[in-house]
Design a protein around this motif. Structure first.
Motif, mmCIF file in Angstrom:
data_model
loop_
_atom_site.group_PDB
_atom_site.id
_atom_site.type_symbol
_atom_site.label_atom_id
_atom_site.label_comp_id
_atom_site.label_asym_id
_atom_site.label_seq_id
_atom_site.Cartn_x
_atom_site.Cartn_y
_atom_site.Cartn_z
ATOM 1 N N GLU A 106 0.826 -1.205 0.000
ATOM 2 C CA GLU A 106 0.000 0.000 0.000
ATOM 3 C C GLU A 106 0.868 1.266 0.000
ATOM 4 O OE1 GLU A 106 -3.837 0.427 0.197
ATOM 5 O OE2 GLU A 106 -2.999 -1.122 -1.082
ATOM 6 N N LEU A 107 1.978 1.241 0.743
ATOM 7 C CA LEU A 107 2.905 2.382 0.721
ATOM 8 C C LEU A 107 3.453 2.604 -0.681
ATOM 9 C CD1 LEU A 107 4.944 1.870 4.025
ATOM 10 C CD2 LEU A 107 3.609 3.904 3.442
ATOM 11 N N CYS A 108 3.885 1.524 -1.312
ATOM 12 C CA CYS A 108 4.437 1.624 -2.671
ATOM 13 C C CYS A 108 3.360 2.057 -3.661
ATOM 14 C CB CYS A 108 5.045 0.289 -3.091
ATOM 15 S SG CYS A 108 6.525 -0.173 -2.176
ATOM 16 N N ARG A 109 2.145 1.552 -3.461
ATOM 17 C CA ARG A 109 1.047 1.936 -4.359
ATOM 18 C C ARG A 109 0.754 3.430 -4.240
ATOM 19 N NH1 ARG A 109 -4.719 2.008 -4.509
ATOM 20 N NH2 ARG A 109 -4.865 1.623 -2.264
ATOM 21 N N GLY A 110 0.764 3.944 -3.007
ATOM 22 C CA GLY A 110 0.537 5.369 -2.808
ATOM 23 C C GLY A 110 1.662 6.217 -3.375
ATOM 24 N N LEU A 111 2.902 5.776 -3.152
ATOM 25 C CA LEU A 111 4.049 6.519 -3.671
ATOM 26 C C LEU A 111 4.021 6.555 -5.195
ATOM 27 C CD1 LEU A 111 6.642 8.017 -2.939
ATOM 28 C CD2 LEU A 111 7.840 5.827 -2.973
ATOM 29 N N TRP A 112 3.712 5.421 -5.824
ATOM 30 C CA TRP A 112 3.658 5.360 -7.282
ATOM 31 C C TRP A 112 2.514 6.220 -7.822
ATOM 32 C CZ3 TRP A 112 6.595 4.435 -11.195
ATOM 33 C CH2 TRP A 112 6.048 4.169 -12.449
ATOM 34 N N ALA A 113 1.374 6.205 -7.125
ATOM 35 C CA ALA A 113 0.224 7.009 -7.557
ATOM 36 C C ALA A 113 0.513 8.500 -7.475
ATOM 37 C CB ALA A 113 -1.002 6.667 -6.715
ATOM 38 N N SER A 114 1.421 8.895 -6.575
ATOM 39 C CA SER A 114 1.727 10.317 -6.383
ATOM 40 C C SER A 114 2.652 10.872 -7.460
ATOM 41 C CB SER A 114 2.366 10.542 -5.013
ATOM 42 O OG SER A 114 3.701 10.051 -4.977
ATOM 43 N N VAL A 115 3.282 9.999 -8.242
ATOM 44 C CA VAL A 115 4.307 10.461 -9.204
ATOM 45 C C VAL A 115 3.773 11.500 -10.184
ATOM 46 C CG1 VAL A 115 5.820 9.742 -11.098
ATOM 47 C CG2 VAL A 115 5.757 8.418 -8.976
ATOM 48 N N PRO A 116 2.625 11.280 -10.858
ATOM 49 C CA PRO A 116 2.151 12.313 -11.797
ATOM 50 C C PRO A 116 1.905 13.657 -11.112
ATOM 51 C CG PRO A 116 0.979 10.250 -12.131
ATOM 52 C CD PRO A 116 1.745 10.093 -10.860
ATOM 53 N N VAL A 117 1.395 13.626 -9.874
ATOM 54 C CA VAL A 117 1.108 14.865 -9.169
ATOM 55 C C VAL A 117 2.392 15.543 -8.707
ATOM 56 C CG1 VAL A 117 -0.128 15.891 -7.220
ATOM 57 C CG2 VAL A 117 -1.133 13.971 -8.445
ATOM 58 N N LEU A 118 3.338 14.772 -8.190
ATOM 59 C CA LEU A 118 4.570 15.396 -7.705
ATOM 60 C C LEU A 118 5.391 15.986 -8.853
ATOM 61 C CD1 LEU A 118 7.336 13.479 -8.162
ATOM 62 C CD2 LEU A 118 6.259 12.133 -6.360
ATOM 63 N N LEU A 119 5.232 15.427 -10.069
ATOM 64 C CA LEU A 119 5.888 16.046 -11.215
ATOM 65 C C LEU A 119 5.308 17.434 -11.472
ATOM 66 C CD1 LEU A 119 6.184 13.032 -13.708
ATOM 67 C CD2 LEU A 119 8.000 14.088 -12.341
ATOM 68 N N GLY A 120 4.010 17.590 -11.207
ATOM 69 C CA GLY A 120 3.393 18.912 -11.301
ATOM 70 C C GLY A 120 3.801 19.820 -10.159
ATOM 71 N N PHE A 121 4.173 19.228 -9.019
ATOM 72 C CA PHE A 121 4.631 20.009 -7.875
ATOM 73 C C PHE A 121 5.952 20.718 -8.165
ATOM 74 C CE2 PHE A 121 2.839 18.812 -3.461
ATOM 75 C CZ PHE A 121 1.546 18.917 -3.936
ATOM 76 N N ILE A 122 6.814 20.093 -8.962
ATOM 77 C CA ILE A 122 8.185 20.576 -9.117
ATOM 78 C C ILE A 122 8.248 22.021 -9.634
ATOM 79 C CG2 ILE A 122 10.352 20.231 -10.372
ATOM 80 C CD1 ILE A 122 9.860 17.206 -10.103
ATOM 81 N N PRO A 123 7.623 22.348 -10.770
ATOM 82 C CA PRO A 123 7.703 23.741 -11.217
ATOM 83 C C PRO A 123 7.025 24.709 -10.270
ATOM 84 C CG PRO A 123 6.175 22.487 -12.578
ATOM 85 C CD PRO A 123 6.896 21.502 -11.730
ATOM 86 N N PHE A 124 5.911 24.275 -9.667
ATOM 87 C CA PHE A 124 5.190 25.098 -8.705
ATOM 88 C C PHE A 124 6.076 25.404 -7.496
ATOM 89 C CE2 PHE A 124 1.319 25.158 -5.697
ATOM 90 C CZ PHE A 124 1.097 26.503 -5.948
#
Length: 248
Positions: free
Chosen positions: A22-40
């Motif tokens: 579940e931890l890995c599933r959550g971390l993997w699911a966050s990848v598209p969003v955290l990529l959007g976090f970077i420029p912000f």
């Protein structure tokens, strides 16, 4: 010599494996969003540096107050010397939406001890809240997967803190990051989240009410962040009024 009960040991191993998954599933699911976090995050760090905040102070601020909207508000109000009471008041106002978000999660956290739930909610942001809630509804579960939520939150939190600090460091080298359009990442992330939570036009009427009220308040009171509180209260009130009535 006492032997370990095989059933208990197997159950413990299965629980640990399930938690890791579940931890890995959550971390993997966050990848598209955290990529959007970077420029912000880079934009926020750069703006903070341009206001005179040190590269060490930026991650301290973003790590202790994990809320992008309130941090942008604080940077806009930052001066030398800073008006701390005004900044704290505006940050509290902008972050007041977390009270509503926490209330929405409460039915899904009743299986979690209070202390653990409160500690976990320190890492709650708009994106992790939306993803965790959508995941529970997608699984048709009345319980939030805390391991999934923590996995999502870890990825988003570390990305935010690291890249706001990086933005403060690189700002003197490349100038104003907003000229590259990085600030559009904030809008893009929320459009994706709203699309994932779409349940039809009728169910989204409170969103529209909140948007209209927030926009009108911003036009009438552009100073500060009153439009955030006005939009939140209007959205909550309209949701209560528009909720289907239960038959007696």
């Amino acid at each position: 010599m006492e032997a370990t009960h095989p059933t208990a040991a197997s159950a413990c191993d299965f629980e640990q494996l399930s938690t890791r998954r579940e931890l890995c599933r959550g971390l993997w699911a966050s990848v598209p969003v955290l990529l959007g976090f970077i420029p912000f995050a880079l934009v926020l760090g750069a703006q903070a540096a341009q206001k005179g905040m040190s590269a060490a102070a930026v991650p301290l601020m973003t790590g202790l107050n994990f809320g992008g909207g309130s941090e942008f508000t604080a940077i806009r109000l930052w001066s030398s010397p800073p008006h701390l009471l005004l900044i704290a008041s505006m940050s509290l106002l902008v972050n007041s939406r977390h009270l509503l978000m926490g209330a929405a999660l409460e039915p899904y956290l009743r299986h979690v001890p209070t202390g653990r739930a409160l500690a976990s909610l320190f890492f709650m942001c708009d994106e992790s809240w939306a993803m965790a809630l959508a995941d529970a509804k997608r699984r048709a579960s009345i319980e939030l997967s805390m391991a999934y939520f923590i996995g999502v939150s870890i990825g988003l939190y570390l990305t935010w803190v690291v890249f706001t600090a990086m933005g403060a460091v690189v700002s003197p080298l490349i100038g104003d990051l907003e000229r590259y359009g990085f600030d559009m990442a904030f809008i893009a992330v929320f459009v994706v989240l709203l699309r994932g939570m779409w349940r039809g036009a009728m169910a989204c009427r409170p969103w529209l009410v909140s948007l209209v009220v927030a926009a009108l308040t911003y036009r009438l009171m552009p100073e500060g962040a009153w439009y955030v509180a006005a939009g939140a209260v209007a959205g909550l009130g309209s949701a209560a009024l528009m909720a289907p009535k239960e038959e007696k």
